[in-house]
Design a protein around this motif. Structure first.
Motif, PDB file in Angstrom:
ATOM      1  N   LYS A 161       0.822  -1.211   0.000  1.00 56.03           N
ATOM      2  CA  LYS A 161       0.000   0.000   0.000  1.00 56.03           C
ATOM      3  C   LYS A 161       0.852   1.256   0.000  1.00 56.03           C
ATOM      4  CE  LYS A 161      -4.202  -1.852   2.140  1.00 56.03           C
ATOM      5  NZ  LYS A 161      -5.085  -1.819   3.345  1.00 56.03           N
ATOM      6  N   LYS A 162       2.008   1.166   0.653  1.00 52.75           N
ATOM      7  CA  LYS A 162       2.907   2.327   0.712  1.00 52.75           C
ATOM      8  C   LYS A 162       3.823   2.411  -0.506  1.00 52.75           C
ATOM      9  CE  LYS A 162       3.089   2.548   5.778  1.00 52.75           C
ATOM     10  NZ  LYS A 162       3.972   2.451   6.972  1.00 52.75           N
ATOM     11  N   GLY A 163       3.731   1.405  -1.388  1.00 54.76           N
ATOM     12  CA  GLY A 163       4.571   1.409  -2.580  1.00 54.76           C
ATOM     13  C   GLY A 163       6.034   1.130  -2.298  1.00 54.76           C
ATOM     14  N   LYS A 164       6.306   0.431  -1.196  1.00 57.17           N
ATOM     15  CA  LYS A 164       7.688   0.142  -0.828  1.00 57.17           C
ATOM     16  C   LYS A 164       8.271  -0.975  -1.708  1.00 57.17           C
ATOM     17  CE  LYS A 164       7.912   2.957   2.743  1.00 57.17           C
ATOM     18  NZ  LYS A 164       8.847   4.105   2.777  1.00 57.17           N
ATOM     19  N   ARG A 165       9.537  -0.821  -2.101  1.00 58.53           N
ATOM     20  CA  ARG A 165      10.232  -1.838  -2.871  1.00 58.53           C
ATOM     21  C   ARG A 165      11.280  -2.522  -1.999  1.00 58.53           C
ATOM     22  NH1 ARG A 165      12.278  -0.130  -8.762  1.00 58.53           N
ATOM     23  NH2 ARG A 165      12.734  -2.378  -8.724  1.00 58.53           N
ATOM     24  N   LEU A 166      11.335  -3.829  -2.088  1.00 59.31           N
ATOM     25  CA  LEU A 166      12.358  -4.585  -1.387  1.00 59.31           C
ATOM     26  C   LEU A 166      13.618  -4.628  -2.248  1.00 59.31           C
ATOM     27  CD1 LEU A 166      10.205  -7.623  -0.178  1.00 59.31           C
ATOM     28  CD2 LEU A 166      10.764  -5.540   1.092  1.00 59.31           C
ATOM     29  N   PRO A 167      14.803  -4.642  -1.630  1.00 58.07           N
ATOM     30  CA  PRO A 167      16.045  -4.705  -2.416  1.00 58.07           C
ATOM     31  C   PRO A 167      16.258  -6.103  -2.991  1.00 58.07           C
ATOM     32  CG  PRO A 167      16.538  -4.824  -0.081  1.00 58.07           C
ATOM     33  CD  PRO A 167      15.054  -4.571  -0.182  1.00 58.07           C
ATOM     34  N   LEU A 168      17.119  -6.199  -3.991  1.00 59.06           N
ATOM     35  CA  LEU A 168      17.545  -7.472  -4.554  1.00 59.06           C
ATOM     36  C   LEU A 168      18.765  -7.932  -3.763  1.00 59.06           C
ATOM     37  CD1 LEU A 168      17.758  -9.731  -6.651  1.00 59.06           C
ATOM     38  CD2 LEU A 168      18.868  -8.104  -8.194  1.00 59.06           C
ATOM     39  N   ILE A 169      18.613  -9.034  -3.058  1.00 60.54           N
ATOM     40  CA  ILE A 169      19.687  -9.530  -2.194  1.00 60.54           C
ATOM     41  C   ILE A 169      20.425 -10.661  -2.886  1.00 60.54           C
ATOM     42  CG2 ILE A 169      20.200 -10.607   0.035  1.00 60.54           C
ATOM     43  CD1 ILE A 169      17.648  -9.276   1.104  1.00 60.54           C
ATOM     44  N   ILE A 170      21.746 -10.588  -2.896  1.00 62.60           N
ATOM     45  CA  ILE A 170      22.566 -11.647  -3.475  1.00 62.60           C
ATOM     46  C   ILE A 170      23.688 -12.008  -2.496  1.00 62.60           C
ATOM     47  CG2 ILE A 170      22.070 -11.035  -5.868  1.00 62.60           C
ATOM     48  CD1 ILE A 170      24.774  -9.629  -5.997  1.00 62.60           C
ATOM     49  N   PRO A 171      24.149 -13.265  -2.527  1.00 66.69           N
ATOM     50  CA  PRO A 171      25.152 -13.706  -1.547  1.00 66.69           C
ATOM     51  C   PRO A 171      26.592 -13.517  -2.016  1.00 66.69           C
ATOM     52  CG  PRO A 171      24.333 -15.594  -2.728  1.00 66.69           C
ATOM     53  CD  PRO A 171      23.605 -14.398  -3.287  1.00 66.69           C
ATOM     54  N   GLY A 172      26.899 -12.361  -2.552  1.00 67.37           N
ATOM     55  CA  GLY A 172      28.266 -12.109  -2.986  1.00 67.37           C
ATOM     56  C   GLY A 172      28.339 -11.488  -4.366  1.00 67.37           C
ATOM     57  N   LYS A 173      29.428 -10.790  -4.627  1.00 69.44           N
ATOM     58  CA  LYS A 173      29.601 -10.011  -5.857  1.00 69.44           C
ATOM     59  C   LYS A 173      29.546 -10.866  -7.117  1.00 69.44           C
ATOM     60  CE  LYS A 173      32.610  -6.495  -7.892  1.00 69.44           C
ATOM     61  NZ  LYS A 173      33.838  -5.669  -7.684  1.00 69.44           N
ATOM     62  N   LYS A 174      30.072 -12.086  -7.065  1.00 68.85           N
ATOM     63  CA  LYS A 174      30.169 -12.904  -8.280  1.00 68.85           C
ATOM     64  C   LYS A 174      28.795 -13.212  -8.886  1.00 68.85           C
ATOM     65  CE  LYS A 174      30.147 -17.590  -6.313  1.00 68.85           C
ATOM     66  NZ  LYS A 174      30.880 -18.886  -6.272  1.00 68.85           N
ATOM     67  N   TYR A 175      27.743 -13.183  -8.052  1.00 69.77           N
ATOM     68  CA  TYR A 175      26.413 -13.520  -8.554  1.00 69.77           C
ATOM     69  C   TYR A 175      25.815 -12.402  -9.405  1.00 69.77           C
ATOM     70  CZ  TYR A 175      26.770 -17.515  -5.484  1.00 69.77           C
ATOM     71  OH  TYR A 175      27.191 -18.678  -4.885  1.00 69.77           O
ATOM     72  N   ARG A 176      26.442 -11.244  -9.428  1.00 68.59           N
ATOM     73  CA  ARG A 176      26.016 -10.189 -10.346  1.00 68.59           C
ATOM     74  C   ARG A 176      26.179 -10.638 -11.805  1.00 68.59           C
ATOM     75  NH1 ARG A 176      25.952  -4.703  -8.122  1.00 68.59           N
ATOM     76  NH2 ARG A 176      26.372  -4.772  -5.871  1.00 68.59           N
ATOM     77  N   GLN A 177      27.036 -11.642 -12.021  1.00 65.63           N
ATOM     78  CA  GLN A 177      27.313 -12.115 -13.381  1.00 65.63           C
ATOM     79  C   GLN A 177      26.459 -13.326 -13.782  1.00 65.63           C
ATOM     80  OE1 GLN A 177      29.192 -10.181 -15.315  1.00 65.63           O
ATOM     81  NE2 GLN A 177      29.292  -8.909 -13.451  1.00 65.63           N
ATOM     82  N   SER A 178      25.547 -13.777 -12.929  1.00 68.34           N
ATOM     83  CA  SER A 178      24.656 -14.881 -13.293  1.00 68.34           C
ATOM     84  C   SER A 178      23.819 -14.480 -14.502  1.00 68.34           C
ATOM     85  CB  SER A 178      23.742 -15.227 -12.115  1.00 68.34           C
ATOM     86  OG  SER A 178      24.494 -15.727 -11.029  1.00 68.34           O
ATOM     87  N   ARG A 179      23.689 -15.389 -15.486  1.00 68.32           N
ATOM     88  CA  ARG A 179      23.076 -15.035 -16.770  1.00 68.32           C
ATOM     89  C   ARG A 179      21.686 -15.637 -16.937  1.00 68.32           C
ATOM     90  NH1 ARG A 179      28.780 -16.155 -19.086  1.00 68.32           N
ATOM     91  NH2 ARG A 179      28.123 -18.301 -18.761  1.00 68.32           N
ATOM     92  N   PHE A 180      20.799 -14.844 -17.585  1.00 65.37           N
ATOM     93  CA  PHE A 180      19.414 -15.250 -17.828  1.00 65.37           C
ATOM     94  C   PHE A 180      19.016 -14.904 -19.260  1.00 65.37           C
ATOM     95  CE2 PHE A 180      19.961 -14.201 -13.367  1.00 65.37           C
ATOM     96  CZ  PHE A 180      19.431 -15.302 -12.716  1.00 65.37           C
ATOM     97  N   GLN A 181      17.989 -15.608 -19.759  1.00 64.38           N
ATOM     98  CA  GLN A 181      17.478 -15.383 -21.119  1.00 64.38           C
ATOM     99  C   GLN A 181      15.959 -15.208 -21.077  1.00 64.38           C
ATOM    100  OE1 GLN A 181      19.280 -19.136 -22.452  1.00 64.38           O
ATOM    101  NE2 GLN A 181      20.027 -18.023 -24.246  1.00 64.38           N
ATOM    102  N   PHE A 182      15.501 -14.136 -20.519  1.00 61.64           N
ATOM    103  CA  PHE A 182      14.066 -13.917 -20.357  1.00 61.64           C
ATOM    104  C   PHE A 182      13.328 -14.039 -21.687  1.00 61.64           C
ATOM    105  CE2 PHE A 182      16.175 -11.656 -16.910  1.00 61.64           C
ATOM    106  CZ  PHE A 182      15.479 -12.147 -15.810  1.00 61.64           C
ATOM    107  N   LEU A 183      12.115 -14.584 -21.614  1.00 59.80           N
ATOM    108  CA  LEU A 183      11.259 -14.770 -22.789  1.00 59.80           C
ATOM    109  C   LEU A 183       9.938 -14.055 -22.550  1.00 59.80           C
ATOM    110  CD1 LEU A 183      10.502 -16.279 -25.478  1.00 59.80           C
ATOM    111  CD2 LEU A 183       9.632 -18.126 -24.002  1.00 59.80           C
ATOM    112  N   HIS A 184       9.541 -13.187 -23.475  1.00 58.82           N
ATOM    113  CA  HIS A 184       8.268 -12.494 -23.306  1.00 58.82           C
ATOM    114  C   HIS A 184       7.121 -13.488 -23.445  1.00 58.82           C
ATOM    115  CE1 HIS A 184       5.090  -9.538 -23.571  1.00 58.82           C
ATOM    116  NE2 HIS A 184       5.974  -8.599 -23.249  1.00 58.82           N
TER     117      HIS A 184
END
Length: 361
Positions: A212-235
């Protein structure tokens, strides 16, 4: 079919997001029989059959419907992905719908095709998650399946195995096993899209207050290396177009099995790039165990609808080679797969009101 009647197509899971998107593409040229345990919210014409695939009686009921309607194709979309949103919290019932339900649909097709081939096409969307949460770069369709931890992913692998194993039993019917990557788009709701949106998806009172307040939760990851995890989203609309394309293909009249990886166009995006597209804030915590504990607490107190078992798939890197799909579609590839991976993801952060009435083309 005699006269000017349209060919009939049966779609299980018609009330889901993909089912309703597909329905828009079919109604002008096909009689659609929709199957689900709750009726879809739509004004489009269809014959709806309330059938619970978790029950053994579903097979007999499907045989009756297939014979009465002379449906020539079955698209099996019924699958519990998110227990919280669907209300199917019992693990055994979830398995009964996802895995046993898939077998029941195939058994019904086998029965109606026993003497005469009525159903010539069966389509089952599996998932990239069936390969597991960590794969080498761009795996092909023959790469071993290795789902674990997350019930949805395990069920997708088990159902994928069932379909490939039993496809031969359905007579002169072509079976398509499609393995799409994570669906994206403004109308989509799933674990990873929800995390990138920062939506408090839990059913608890605190989550409701945050929304209701429009609050966003952060994206939590367990370490810097996971910033490089790759995805192939499909519409999701590209997936609907692919299903529609297959249903309009000339049939071979043979028993064939076609397995296709499906993803958006272009190169994979990493988690850092995905967060930038989502304008999401990333917080790094010291280790997977801490992140699991955060997910566990969010789940337990109803703040988040993301089960802790999803952790490997939230931070893993799993990508597929889609060369076979491109060859399958040939000159129609760009017409069917219209979104790049980045465009599909970016569309997920557009206000849903802008696309509620959009027509998939």
């Amino acid at each position: 079919m005699k006269g000017n009647s349209k060919p009939a197509i049966l779609v299980t899971g018609i009330s889901g997001n993909l089912g309703t998107r597909l329905l828009r593409l079919l109604v002008d040229d096909f009689d659609v029989i929709g199957v689900d345990f709750a009726a879809p919210v739509t004004d489009l014409p269809l014959r709806f059959e309330k059938i619970d695939l978790s029950r053994e009686s579903a097979c007999h009921r499907l045989v009756e419907v297939l014979r009465a309607t002379k449906a020539r194709a079955v698209v099996h979309l019924a699958f519990v992905i998110d227990p919280v949103r669907t209300g199917v919290l019992d693990r055994d019932r979830m398995w009964q719908i996802n895995v046993a339900g898939t077998a029941r649909v195939m058994e019904a097709i086998t029965e109606v095709n026993r003497h005469n081939t009525n159903v010539d096409t069966f389509i089952f969307p599996s998932s990239v998650s069936a390969y597991g949460p960590e794969t080498p770069y761009l795996v092909k369709e023959d790469y071993p399946l290795g789902a674990h931890t997350l019930p949805y992913a395990i069920h997708k692998q088990e159902a994928d195995d069932v379909v490939r194993y039993r496809a031969e039993s359905m007579g002169n019917c072509t079976t398509y096993v499609l393995r799409p990557h994570i669906f994206a788009g403004a109308t989509m709701q799933n674990y990873l899209i929800g995390v990138l949106r920062g939506t408090p998806t839990g059913k608890g009172k605190f989550a409701e207050k945050l929304r209701k307040k429009g609050k966003r939760l952060p994206l939590i990851i367990p370490g810097k290396k996971y910033r490089q995890s790759r995805f192939q989203f499909l519409h999701v609309d590209d997936m609907a177009r692919l299903l529609n394309y297959i249903l309009r293909k000339p049939v071979s009249g043979k028993n064939e099995l076609v397995v296709l990886n499906v993803a958006g166009k272009g190169s994979p995006v990493n988690l850092q790039e995905a967060a930038q597209l989502a304008d999401a804030r990333i917080i790094e915590v010291p280790g997977r165990w801490i992140m699991w504990l955060i997910l566990r607490l969010g789940w337990r107190f109803g703040i988040s609808g993301i089960p802790p078992e999803s952790l490997p798939y939230m931070i893993g890197s799993y990508t597929m080679d889609t060369t076979r799909l491109q060859k399958f579609l040939g000159g129609d590839y760009d017409r069917v797969i219209q979104y790049t991976i980045g465009e599909a993801l970016l569309d997920s952060f557009r206000p849903v009101e802008e696309v509620q009435a959009a027509v998939v083309r």
